[in-house]
Design a protein around this motif. Structure first.
Motif, short mmCIF file in Angstrom:
data_model
loop_
_atom_site.label_atom_id
_atom_site.label_comp_id
_atom_site.label_asym_id
_atom_site.label_seq_id
_atom_site.Cartn_x
_atom_site.Cartn_y
_atom_site.Cartn_z
N GLN A 17 -0.72 -0.55 9.00
CA GLN A 17 0.34 -0.21 8.05
C GLN A 17 0.23 1.22 7.51
O GLN A 17 1.05 1.65 6.69
N ARG A 18 -0.78 1.97 7.96
CA ARG A 18 -1.07 3.24 7.32
C ARG A 18 0.01 4.30 7.51
O ARG A 18 0.34 5.03 6.57
N LEU A 19 0.56 4.40 8.70
CA LEU A 19 1.58 5.43 8.91
C LEU A 19 2.82 5.14 8.07
O LEU A 19 3.39 6.04 7.45
N ASP A 20 3.25 3.87 8.03
CA ASP A 20 4.41 3.51 7.19
C ASP A 20 4.11 3.79 5.72
O ASP A 20 4.97 4.30 4.99
N TYR A 21 2.90 3.45 5.28
CA TYR A 21 2.51 3.73 3.90
C TYR A 21 2.58 5.23 3.65
O TYR A 21 3.06 5.68 2.60
N TRP A 22 2.10 6.01 4.60
CA TRP A 22 2.05 7.46 4.42
C TRP A 22 3.45 8.06 4.33
O TRP A 22 3.69 8.96 3.51
N VAL A 23 4.39 7.58 5.13
CA VAL A 23 5.77 8.06 5.04
C VAL A 23 6.30 7.81 3.62
O VAL A 23 6.92 8.69 3.01
N GLY A 24 6.03 6.63 3.07
CA GLY A 24 6.45 6.34 1.71
C GLY A 24 5.77 7.24 0.69
O GLY A 24 6.39 7.69 -0.27
N ALA A 25 4.48 7.52 0.89
CA ALA A 25 3.75 8.39 -0.02
C ALA A 25 4.31 9.80 0.01
O ALA A 25 4.48 10.45 -1.04
N VAL A 26 4.61 10.30 1.19
CA VAL A 26 5.18 11.65 1.32
C VAL A 26 6.53 11.72 0.62
O VAL A 26 6.84 12.69 -0.08
N CYS A 27 7.34 10.67 0.81
CA CYS A 27 8.66 10.67 0.17
C CYS A 27 8.55 10.58 -1.35
O CYS A 27 9.36 11.18 -2.08
N GLY A 29 5.71 11.53 -3.18
CA GLY A 29 4.97 12.67 -3.70
C GLY A 29 5.66 14.00 -3.47
O GLY A 29 5.50 14.94 -4.25
N PHE A 30 6.43 14.11 -2.37
CA PHE A 30 7.15 15.34 -2.06
C PHE A 30 8.65 15.06 -2.13
O PHE A 30 9.24 14.98 -3.18
N LEU A 31 9.23 14.96 -0.94
CA LEU A 31 10.65 14.70 -0.76
C LEU A 31 10.82 13.74 0.41
O LEU A 31 9.85 13.42 1.11
N GLU A 32 12.05 13.31 0.65
CA GLU A 32 12.31 12.46 1.79
C GLU A 32 12.05 13.23 3.09
O GLU A 32 12.64 14.28 3.32
N MET A 33 11.14 12.72 3.89
CA MET A 33 10.79 13.34 5.17
C MET A 33 10.36 12.25 6.14
O MET A 33 9.97 11.16 5.73
N GLN A 65 -0.46 15.35 12.46
CA GLN A 65 0.85 14.72 12.29
C GLN A 65 1.94 15.76 12.42
O GLN A 65 1.69 16.96 12.35
N ALA A 66 3.16 15.27 12.60
CA ALA A 66 4.34 16.13 12.60
C ALA A 66 5.26 15.65 11.49
O ALA A 66 5.48 14.44 11.33
N VAL A 67 5.79 16.59 10.71
CA VAL A 67 6.62 16.27 9.54
C VAL A 67 8.00 16.89 9.77
O VAL A 67 8.11 18.05 10.16
N TYR A 68 9.05 16.10 9.50
CA TYR A 68 10.41 16.56 9.76
C TYR A 68 11.28 16.37 8.51
O TYR A 68 11.35 15.28 7.95
N ARG A 69 11.93 17.43 8.11
CA ARG A 69 12.95 17.37 7.05
C ARG A 69 14.29 17.28 7.77
O ARG A 69 14.75 18.24 8.40
N THR A 70 14.94 16.12 7.71
CA THR A 70 16.14 15.85 8.48
C THR A 70 17.40 15.99 7.62
O THR A 70 17.34 16.04 6.39
#
Length: 329
Positions: A17-27, A29-33, A65-70
């Protein structure tokens, strides 16, 4: 953990579950990405975040990792920021506005969350990311939008100075800043303007020099005010804060022969120099021997005695007591 520091860690969830958790954490802590990673089941990452005045200091550690602002993410965002990023352990790539910047360890780069971007963190995600309000950046860089995704050389010139300053920042330091947050963020803004080559070339040279003299004279006159900021000096002179910082960054000679007209500087640097000159003078004058060290510090605008001692050691080469004893011996 200091209450001012927010922390997210994939250690909180099972590996699957770590990658899904991390996407939520990034959103959060930062912005939607969007985030992808080739690390698979071994993926791990942490994010620590703390405010420092108007900005936020974020520290990311973890797997490649790769991070995308869509476009979808931009449409969903209620707030937008510039981000100033610095990675010191390995090379990585930033893409924005069709421009790709390959960044070496220590380099910095500015991106705008209102436009698409990509971060390709090829070996690790060890990155310091400063969240900067758009209005704050625009006050320092009128053409900030043209400066995104451009490599800021972290090894030389003002880019090297900016990189060194950024690398001293951390969420822990932001939660307990050693000096007022306004001084640190003023320093950051001035260095950002210098590193991106934005002086005051659009103004007549003679006018720039005259304005710079006014700013430096006002700083000398008011240096004994504890907590003196660039905002206060600019207000007292009837000019904009941006104009104050840009005239200092422009590096025009002031013609008074004391050396402070050589090259660009920042408000925090100029203020510290004036305070240290005043401290050196008082510590070297027998008439001030009846004053304690803390009182000398207070008279030059530094209410924290330990901070005064540290600045003397750094800028004058000795503590106030050592400077005084050296004169008496």
């Amino acid at each position: 953990m200091n209450e001012a520091i927010h922390r997210w860690s994939t250690d909180a969830v099972p590996p699957a579950q770590r990658l899904d958790y991390w996407v939520g954490a990034v959103c959060e802590g930062f912005l939607e990405m969007d985030v992808t990673s080739c690390a698979g089941g071994s993926f791990a990452a942490t994010l620590e975040s703390a405010p420092l005045g108007p900005i936020v200091v974020n520290q990311v550690r973890g797997s490649a990792q790769a991070v995308y602002r869509t476009r979808r993410a931009i449409a969903q965002s209620r707030h937008n920021y510039y981000y100033l990023l610095c990675k010191t352990d390995s090379a990585w790539v930033t893409v924005q506005d069709g421009r790709s910047a390959r960044l070496l360890p220590g380099d910095a780069v500015l991106v705008d969350s209102r436009r698409l971007y990509e971060f390709h963190l090829l070996q690790s995600a060890e990155t310091l990311s400063l969240e900067l309000p758009t209005a704050w950046v625009d006050a320092w860089l009128p053409d900030a939008g043209d400066r995104v995704a451009r490599r800021i050389d972290g090894q030389s010139g003002w880019g090297g100075v900016l990189s060194g300053f950024i690398r001293q920042l951390s969420p822990q330091m932001a939660s307990r800043p050693p000096v007022p947050a306004e001084l640190l963020t003023d320093q950051l803004g001035g260095l950002l303007a210098l590193a991106l080559g934005h002086g005051v070339s659009q103004a007549p040279g003679e006018g720039r020099a005259a304005l710079r003299r006014r700013v430096l004279d006002a700083t000398r006159e008011r240096h004994a005010e504890p907590g003196l900021t660039a905002t206060a000096v600019a207000r007292g002179l009837g000019i904009s804060e941006r104009g104050l910082h840009r005239c200092l960054a422009g590096g025009q000679g002031d013609g008074d022969g004391n050396g402070d007209g050589d090259g660009g500087t920042t408000f925090a640097t100029a203020l510290t120099a004036v305070r240290m000159q005043a401290a050196r003078r008082m510590l070297g004058d027998a008439r001030f021997d009846r004053l304690g060290i803390a009182e000398i510090g207070f008279r030059v605008g530094l209410a924290d005695a330990s901070h005064f001692v540290r600045l003397c050691r750094r800028h004058l080469g000795a503590t106030p007591g050592e400077l005084r004893r050296g004169r008496l011996n």
